[in-house]
Design a protein around this motif. Structure first.
Motif, PDB file in Angstrom:
ATOM      1  N   TRP A  30       0.833  -1.207   0.000  1.00 38.39           N
ATOM      2  CA  TRP A  30       0.000   0.000   0.000  1.00 38.39           C
ATOM      3  C   TRP A  30       0.866   1.255   0.000  1.00 38.39           C
ATOM      4  CZ3 TRP A  30      -0.876   3.739   3.977  1.00 38.39           C
ATOM      5  CH2 TRP A  30      -1.925   4.635   3.699  1.00 38.39           C
ATOM      6  N   ALA A  31       1.967   1.229   0.736  1.00 37.48           N
ATOM      7  CA  ALA A  31       2.869   2.382   0.788  1.00 37.48           C
ATOM      8  C   ALA A  31       3.494   2.647  -0.579  1.00 37.48           C
ATOM      9  CB  ALA A  31       3.957   2.147   1.835  1.00 37.48           C
ATOM     10  N   ILE A  32       3.814   1.583  -1.304  1.00 39.24           N
ATOM     11  CA  ILE A  32       4.342   1.745  -2.665  1.00 39.24           C
ATOM     12  C   ILE A  32       3.269   2.344  -3.568  1.00 39.24           C
ATOM     13  CG2 ILE A  32       5.121   0.501  -4.721  1.00 39.24           C
ATOM     14  CD1 ILE A  32       6.490  -1.509  -2.844  1.00 39.24           C
ATOM     15  N   GLU A  33       2.068   1.799  -3.470  1.00 40.10           N
ATOM     16  CA  GLU A  33       0.951   2.267  -4.301  1.00 40.10           C
ATOM     17  C   GLU A  33       0.649   3.745  -4.069  1.00 40.10           C
ATOM     18  OE1 GLU A  33      -3.864   1.901  -4.095  1.00 40.10           O
ATOM     19  OE2 GLU A  33      -2.716   0.076  -3.685  1.00 40.10           O
ATOM     20  N   ARG A  34       0.697   4.187  -2.815  1.00 38.66           N
ATOM     21  CA  ARG A  34       0.343   5.565  -2.475  1.00 38.66           C
ATOM     22  C   ARG A  34       1.547   6.508  -2.498  1.00 38.66           C
ATOM     23  NH1 ARG A  34      -4.431   6.652   0.004  1.00 38.66           N
ATOM     24  NH2 ARG A  34      -3.859   8.754  -0.691  1.00 38.66           N
ATOM     25  N   GLY A  35       2.723   5.994  -2.806  1.00 41.98           N
ATOM     26  CA  GLY A  35       3.896   6.857  -2.905  1.00 41.98           C
ATOM     27  C   GLY A  35       4.542   7.213  -1.579  1.00 41.98           C
ATOM     28  N   LEU A  36       4.220   6.459  -0.522  1.00 45.52           N
ATOM     29  CA  LEU A  36       4.869   6.711   0.767  1.00 45.52           C
ATOM     30  C   LEU A  36       6.321   6.245   0.750  1.00 45.52           C
ATOM     31  CD1 LEU A  36       2.073   5.646   3.295  1.00 45.52           C
ATOM     32  CD2 LEU A  36       2.844   7.967   2.780  1.00 45.52           C
ATOM     33  N   VAL A  37       6.613   5.252  -0.090  1.00 42.62           N
ATOM     34  CA  VAL A  37       7.983   4.758  -0.264  1.00 42.62           C
ATOM     35  C   VAL A  37       8.249   4.599  -1.753  1.00 42.62           C
ATOM     36  CG1 VAL A  37       8.066   3.549   1.957  1.00 42.62           C
ATOM     37  CG2 VAL A  37       7.246   2.343  -0.068  1.00 42.62           C
ATOM     38  N   ASP A  38       9.523   4.658  -2.110  1.00 35.57           N
ATOM     39  CA  ASP A  38       9.954   4.479  -3.491  1.00 35.57           C
ATOM     40  C   ASP A  38      10.361   3.022  -3.677  1.00 35.57           C
ATOM     41  OD1 ASP A  38      11.162   4.414  -5.961  1.00 35.57           O
ATOM     42  OD2 ASP A  38      12.488   6.122  -5.611  1.00 35.57           O
ATOM     43  N   LYS A  39       9.681   2.306  -4.551  1.00 33.22           N
ATOM     44  CA  LYS A  39       9.954   0.883  -4.744  1.00 33.22           C
ATOM     45  C   LYS A  39      11.400   0.627  -5.136  1.00 33.22           C
ATOM     46  CE  LYS A  39       8.120  -3.244  -7.030  1.00 33.22           C
ATOM     47  NZ  LYS A  39       7.098  -3.767  -7.966  1.00 33.22           N
ATOM     48  N   ASP A  40      12.011   1.569  -5.847  1.00 33.79           N
ATOM     49  CA  ASP A  40      13.397   1.396  -6.285  1.00 33.79           C
ATOM     50  C   ASP A  40      14.404   1.768  -5.206  1.00 33.79           C
ATOM     51  OD1 ASP A  40      12.600   0.549  -8.845  1.00 33.79           O
ATOM     52  OD2 ASP A  40      12.396   2.626  -9.525  1.00 33.79           O
ATOM     53  N   ARG A  41      13.914   2.330  -4.097  1.00 31.16           N
ATOM     54  CA  ARG A  41      14.822   2.732  -3.011  1.00 31.16           C
ATOM     55  C   ARG A  41      14.320   2.218  -1.665  1.00 31.16           C
ATOM     56  NH1 ARG A  41      19.813   4.387  -3.158  1.00 31.16           N
ATOM     57  NH2 ARG A  41      19.475   5.858  -1.445  1.00 31.16           N
ATOM     58  N   LEU A  42      13.696   1.061  -1.679  1.00 31.10           N
ATOM     59  CA  LEU A  42      13.196   0.493  -0.431  1.00 31.10           C
ATOM     60  C   LEU A  42      14.354   0.142   0.498  1.00 31.10           C
ATOM     61  CD1 LEU A  42      10.407  -1.963  -1.660  1.00 31.10           C
ATOM     62  CD2 LEU A  42      10.088   0.216  -0.486  1.00 31.10           C
ATOM     63  N   THR A  43      14.124   0.315   1.785  1.00 32.22           N
ATOM     64  CA  THR A  43      15.126  -0.058   2.783  1.00 32.22           C
ATOM     65  C   THR A  43      14.528  -1.160   3.646  1.00 32.22           C
ATOM     66  OG1 THR A  43      15.986   2.204   2.792  1.00 32.22           O
ATOM     67  CG2 THR A  43      16.642   0.775   4.608  1.00 32.22           C
ATOM     68  N   VAL A  44      14.848  -2.399   3.280  1.00 38.00           N
ATOM     69  CA  VAL A  44      14.384  -3.572   4.016  1.00 38.00           C
ATOM     70  C   VAL A  44      15.616  -4.290   4.555  1.00 38.00           C
ATOM     71  CG1 VAL A  44      13.051  -5.711   3.922  1.00 38.00           C
ATOM     72  CG2 VAL A  44      12.410  -3.780   2.450  1.00 38.00           C
ATOM     73  N   VAL A  45      15.642  -4.525   5.857  1.00 40.56           N
ATOM     74  CA  VAL A  45      16.796  -5.142   6.514  1.00 40.56           C
ATOM     75  C   VAL A  45      16.397  -6.498   7.084  1.00 40.56           C
ATOM     76  CG1 VAL A  45      18.488  -4.930   8.379  1.00 40.56           C
ATOM     77  CG2 VAL A  45      17.755  -2.888   7.113  1.00 40.56           C
ATOM     78  N   ASP A  46      17.174  -7.521   6.754  1.00 38.60           N
ATOM     79  CA  ASP A  46      16.956  -8.848   7.323  1.00 38.60           C
ATOM     80  C   ASP A  46      17.809  -8.990   8.581  1.00 38.60           C
ATOM     81  OD1 ASP A  46      17.449 -11.795   7.801  1.00 38.60           O
ATOM     82  OD2 ASP A  46      16.047 -11.940   6.124  1.00 38.60           O
ATOM     83  N   ALA A  47      17.212  -9.513   9.639  1.00 39.22           N
ATOM     84  CA  ALA A  47      17.912  -9.648  10.914  1.00 39.22           C
ATOM     85  C   ALA A  47      19.201 -10.447  10.789  1.00 39.22           C
ATOM     86  CB  ALA A  47      16.994 -10.316  11.936  1.00 39.22           C
TER      87      ALA A  47
END
Length: 249
Positions: free
Chosen positions: A123-140
């Motif tokens: 939803w955040a990608i769809e609404r522009g809250l985050v940039d899909k090409d610059r996502l910051t996802v961290v794996d523990a």
């Protein structure tokens, strides 16, 4: 710098290591927040509407309990952990002896939060809250294997200046954390008994499903093993979906 340092290192020792990490600028200072996406959504079965404390009412195309204009003020990043580690860890907090410390005497599979994290990300990608090409996802696991490199990368992605002190915390930080963590007694004991974040010296073992089942049954009993297995399996697809976006170093 102290607020950021504690916020980054604290989740490393949490039971489920899953959620949103947000920053927002308030009165000229960048505030760091970590929470579970699960709590951004209404309770299961309830209609989506804004929380009463934030104005109440319904908002078109907003499945959360927070107004969209407020969400736009945050910089969202995402923290994940494989269910094979988060689920049994959470279970352990809900049984003796930790239950007497944590106050949690039940385990709800629905509270793992993986589905909600995927839902919010999409939803955040769809609404522009985050940039899909610059996502910051961290794996523990990536963070624990190589903490300095991962936190450097995290800082780069979020516009923060890396400082080696982010990997360590002093007595004052520790006392501050104890007060903040008092509400969730038992969930942060590992963090409170350490003074720095070091990389693991040995690779994390990945067991077969059969070996995992045997291990969980030996530790928690047959009925618990079944619940843990079902919960892990139900959330692996969500984890793997999120994993594709993880930052690499």
């Amino acid at each position: 710098m102290g607020e950021f340092r504690l916020a980054v290192t604290q989740p490393i020792f949490e039971h489920n290591f899953l959620g949103l990490m947000l920053t927002i600028v308030i009165q000229g200072k960048r505030v760091f927040i970590k929470d579970m996406a699960y709590y951004l959504f209404p309770a299961p079965g309830e209609k989506a509407q804004i929380a009463a404390s934030l104005g109440g009412g319904e908002e078109p195309n907003n499945p959360t309990v927070i107004p969209f204009d407020m969400l736009k003020q945050f910089h969202f990043t995402f923290l994940i952990r494989h269910p094979r580690r988060s689920v049994p860890s959470y279970w352990r907090c809900c049984i003796p002896p930790l239950r007497e410390v944590s106050g949690f005497d039940y385990f709800l599979p629905s509270e793992m939060g993986y589905e909600e994290l995927v839902k919010f990300l999409d939803w955040a990608i769809e609404r522009g809250l985050v940039d899909k090409d610059r996502l910051t996802v961290v794996d523990a696991d990536d963070l624990l294997d190589n903490p300095e490199a991962m936190i450097r990368k995290y800082c780069e992605r979020t516009g923060l200046v890396f400082d080696p002190s982010m990997l360590k915390w002093n007595d004052a930080d520790q006392e501050h954390a104890k007060k903040l963590f008092a509400k969730w007694n038992g969930f942060h004991d590992d963090a409170l008994s350490n003074r720095e974040l070091k990389g693991r010296t040995h690779a994390q073992k990945t067991l077969t499903v059969e070996a995992e089942n045997q291990d969980w049954e030996a530790k928690y009993g047959k009925e618990a093993q079944k619940i843990i297995r079902e919960t892990v399996d139900a959330n692996i697809p969500f984890y793997e979906y999120l994993k594709q976006y993880c930052i690499k170093v």
